[in-house]
Design a protein around this motif. Sequence first.
Motif, mmCIF file in Angstrom:
data_model
loop_
_atom_site.group_PDB
_atom_site.id
_atom_site.type_symbol
_atom_site.label_atom_id
_atom_site.label_comp_id
_atom_site.label_asym_id
_atom_site.label_seq_id
_atom_site.Cartn_x
_atom_site.Cartn_y
_atom_site.Cartn_z
ATOM 1 N N SER A 151 -14.576 -10.637 -22.439
ATOM 2 C CA SER A 151 -15.521 -11.276 -22.543
ATOM 3 C C SER A 151 -15.624 -11.083 -20.821
ATOM 4 C CB SER A 151 -16.139 -12.878 -22.620
ATOM 5 O OG SER A 151 -16.617 -12.267 -24.479
ATOM 6 N N THR A 152 -17.377 -10.783 -19.859
ATOM 7 C CA THR A 152 -17.471 -11.315 -18.770
ATOM 8 C C THR A 152 -18.322 -12.024 -18.283
ATOM 9 O OG1 THR A 152 -16.915 -10.074 -17.041
ATOM 10 C CG2 THR A 152 -17.993 -8.451 -18.291
ATOM 11 N N ILE A 153 -19.094 -11.657 -17.009
ATOM 12 C CA ILE A 153 -20.506 -11.550 -17.067
ATOM 13 C C ILE A 153 -20.829 -11.039 -16.113
ATOM 14 C CG2 ILE A 153 -20.939 -14.702 -17.258
ATOM 15 C CD1 ILE A 153 -20.678 -14.632 -14.241
ATOM 16 N N ILE A 154 -22.983 -10.564 -15.628
ATOM 17 C CA ILE A 154 -22.771 -10.078 -14.791
ATOM 18 C C ILE A 154 -24.360 -11.348 -14.390
ATOM 19 C CG2 ILE A 154 -25.182 -8.496 -14.522
ATOM 20 C CD1 ILE A 154 -23.787 -6.410 -17.396
ATOM 21 N N ASN A 155 -23.758 -11.019 -12.943
ATOM 22 C CA ASN A 155 -24.699 -12.068 -11.868
ATOM 23 C C ASN A 155 -26.095 -11.196 -11.371
ATOM 24 O OD1 ASN A 155 -26.275 -13.067 -10.283
ATOM 25 N ND2 ASN A 155 -24.013 -13.976 -9.322
ATOM 26 N N THR A 156 -27.077 -11.235 -12.253
ATOM 27 C CA THR A 156 -27.602 -10.278 -11.972
ATOM 28 C C THR A 156 -28.569 -10.000 -9.901
ATOM 29 O OG1 THR A 156 -29.153 -11.276 -13.148
ATOM 30 C CG2 THR A 156 -28.194 -10.076 -14.568
ATOM 31 N N ASN A 157 -28.629 -11.813 -9.515
ATOM 32 C CA ASN A 157 -28.000 -11.548 -8.486
ATOM 33 C C ASN A 157 -28.013 -10.630 -7.640
ATOM 34 O OD1 ASN A 157 -31.149 -13.771 -9.267
ATOM 35 N ND2 ASN A 157 -28.596 -14.998 -9.324
ATOM 36 N N CYS A 158 -26.714 -10.299 -8.008
ATOM 37 C CA CYS A 158 -25.931 -9.384 -7.461
ATOM 38 C C CYS A 158 -26.224 -8.191 -7.362
ATOM 39 C CB CYS A 158 -24.890 -10.362 -7.129
ATOM 40 S SG CYS A 158 -24.311 -11.915 -5.645
ATOM 41 N N GLY A 159 -25.881 -7.003 -6.838
ATOM 42 C CA GLY A 159 -25.150 -5.901 -6.604
ATOM 43 C C GLY A 159 -26.430 -4.965 -7.468
ATOM 44 N N ASP A 160 -26.060 -3.943 -8.620
ATOM 45 C CA ASP A 160 -27.084 -3.102 -8.854
ATOM 46 C C ASP A 160 -27.130 -3.126 -10.267
ATOM 47 O OD1 ASP A 160 -26.039 -1.805 -8.706
ATOM 48 O OD2 ASP A 160 -26.764 -0.820 -6.517
ATOM 49 N N ILE A 161 -28.110 -2.074 -11.012
ATOM 50 C CA ILE A 161 -28.001 -1.401 -12.006
ATOM 51 C C ILE A 161 -27.027 -0.539 -12.503
ATOM 52 C CG2 ILE A 161 -28.960 0.514 -12.128
ATOM 53 C CD1 ILE A 161 -30.458 -0.365 -14.873
ATOM 54 N N ASP A 162 -26.838 0.386 -10.947
ATOM 55 C CA ASP A 162 -25.118 0.583 -11.344
ATOM 56 C C ASP A 162 -24.102 0.257 -11.608
ATOM 57 O OD1 ASP A 162 -26.632 3.174 -11.302
ATOM 58 O OD2 ASP A 162 -26.679 3.526 -8.480
ATOM 59 N N SER A 163 -24.012 -0.636 -10.483
ATOM 60 C CA SER A 163 -23.310 -2.063 -10.641
ATOM 61 C C SER A 163 -22.960 -2.432 -12.418
ATOM 62 C CB SER A 163 -22.572 -2.701 -9.385
ATOM 63 O OG SER A 163 -23.871 -4.064 -9.802
ATOM 64 N N TRP A 164 -24.290 -2.887 -12.675
ATOM 65 C CA TRP A 164 -23.745 -3.277 -14.116
ATOM 66 C C TRP A 164 -23.393 -2.161 -15.095
ATOM 67 C CZ3 TRP A 164 -29.729 -5.542 -13.415
ATOM 68 C CH2 TRP A 164 -29.874 -6.076 -11.774
ATOM 69 N N ILE A 165 -23.708 -1.910 -15.279
ATOM 70 C CA ILE A 165 -23.511 -0.479 -15.946
ATOM 71 C C ILE A 165 -21.730 -0.759 -15.909
ATOM 72 C CG2 ILE A 165 -23.529 2.224 -16.784
ATOM 73 C CD1 ILE A 165 -25.534 -0.027 -17.696
ATOM 74 N N ALA A 166 -21.359 -0.483 -14.777
ATOM 75 C CA ALA A 166 -19.730 -0.049 -14.789
ATOM 76 C C ALA A 166 -19.407 -0.905 -15.221
ATOM 77 C CB ALA A 166 -19.273 0.187 -12.537
ATOM 78 N N ILE A 167 -19.446 -3.186 -15.170
ATOM 79 C CA ILE A 167 -18.797 -3.603 -16.235
ATOM 80 C C ILE A 167 -19.288 -3.723 -17.264
ATOM 81 C CG2 ILE A 167 -19.417 -5.834 -15.993
ATOM 82 C CD1 ILE A 167 -20.086 -6.507 -13.540
ATOM 83 N N ILE A 168 -20.192 -3.126 -17.675
ATOM 84 C CA ILE A 168 -20.094 -2.667 -19.650
ATOM 85 C C ILE A 168 -18.996 -1.702 -19.826
ATOM 86 C CG2 ILE A 168 -21.859 -2.196 -21.359
ATOM 87 C CD1 ILE A 168 -23.935 -3.040 -19.203
ATOM 88 N N ARG A 169 -19.347 -0.570 -18.780
ATOM 89 C CA ARG A 169 -17.531 0.917 -19.373
ATOM 90 C C ARG A 169 -16.341 -0.288 -19.076
ATOM 91 N NH1 ARG A 169 -19.356 5.331 -19.292
ATOM 92 N NH2 ARG A 169 -21.345 5.216 -18.180
ATOM 93 N N ASN A 170 -16.268 -0.219 -18.007
ATOM 94 C CA ASN A 170 -15.144 -1.598 -17.927
ATOM 95 C C ASN A 170 -14.388 -2.426 -19.043
ATOM 96 O OD1 ASN A 170 -12.809 -2.055 -16.000
ATOM 97 N ND2 ASN A 170 -13.186 -3.947 -16.033
ATOM 98 N N THR A 171 -15.694 -3.122 -20.004
ATOM 99 C CA THR A 171 -15.604 -3.621 -20.640
ATOM 100 C C THR A 171 -14.764 -3.309 -21.993
ATOM 101 O OG1 THR A 171 -16.393 -5.358 -19.646
ATOM 102 C CG2 THR A 171 -16.034 -5.887 -22.270
ATOM 103 N N LEU A 172 -15.847 -2.486 -22.176
ATOM 104 C CA LEU A 172 -15.461 -1.195 -24.160
ATOM 105 C C LEU A 172 -13.994 -1.002 -23.662
ATOM 106 C CD1 LEU A 172 -19.413 0.539 -23.913
ATOM 107 C CD2 LEU A 172 -18.550 -1.517 -25.489
ATOM 108 N N GLU A 173 -13.921 -0.211 -21.849
ATOM 109 C CA GLU A 173 -12.483 0.599 -21.938
ATOM 110 C C GLU A 173 -11.771 -0.116 -22.291
ATOM 111 O OE1 GLU A 173 -12.922 2.015 -17.880
ATOM 112 O OE2 GLU A 173 -13.921 3.796 -18.479
#
Length: 356
Positions: free
Chosen positions: A325-347
Amino acid sequence: MINNQHKINRFRRIVMRRLTQWIGSSEKTQKITPGSSINIKRILIIRPNNRLGNLLLVTPLLRELEAVFPDCKTDLFVRGNLAPILFEKYPSVKRIIKLPGKPFKHLINYAATWLSLRRYRYDLVINVMPCSSSGRLSTKFSSAKYKLFGDAEQEEINNEFKHNAKYPLYTLRKFLSAIGIDRTQQPIPLLDIRLDAGEAAHGRKVLESIVPQGKPVISFFTYATGGKCYSEDWWDTFYNRLIQEFSNYDFIEILPAENVSQVHFRAPSLYSRDIREIAGVIASTSLFIGADSGIMHLASASGTPTIGLFSVTDSNAFRPYGNNSTIINTNCGDIDSWIAIIRNTLEKQNLLKPNF
């Protein structure tokens, strides 16, 4: 009217915390002789709160106590009616002392519940939240040889133990060290609602009835209280990107008790008032995404990799942990970086399916 009531409640909490912050602070744990035998058979956990997430955050402490004192009996001092449902698979929990959810409407019951704290003498009382005025008062009022109010010097607490589920373990492990039990190298227990095989099978069956296509499923929750709740526009943009990037997954929205959807019910959805059923459905999905909320903690307690969306609350105190599990701080980055976090978690889970 709601805003006024919120301000009144906030003012009341601030006043009560200031009045009770010194309760127990001058009480020192009774002097323990190194090497002496301490018999812990009955424990009281103090968490007079009725919110789903806050109660689930107690499960790591319960698991730790079971590991250290496998024969002990544990009572819980809580509010509301959720605790018997959440802790029903914890055999160490023998008695749940429930304050009414609305004390001023049930004053006699409220007073009787407080008095019931004196019914048993405990070997150990643990106050889960040191900043809770009712927690400090009830710890003081209870009858026990050892009382852990949760006070600690700020410099003693590292980032690991700033988490609301881990802080009471820090308090407990400090006490255990004093009686010759070293747990400092043991992994921190995860949140766990302890679904049994039947509940897990039922969750899979319910999921298949809602999303029958046979693809892996990502569950998500679009609601939260107050400032933690993202707008419909925010979710509309985010959800559109999710279904575009992860088209080889189906999606299911877990609906809140209010039966509202920030994506206008565009996804297949589950509406249930059965907490353990919701946990079973989430446990059958590959990933959960949602803002800091009770359902986020429920997803974590179900064992599903959980991505928490944080913008206003302290992620160090409430983040999901374990199970990749992890978090996305939506005050930082953009939607591309958030998608990368989700992709990395699934990987990490070997669950990422290629899009064709």
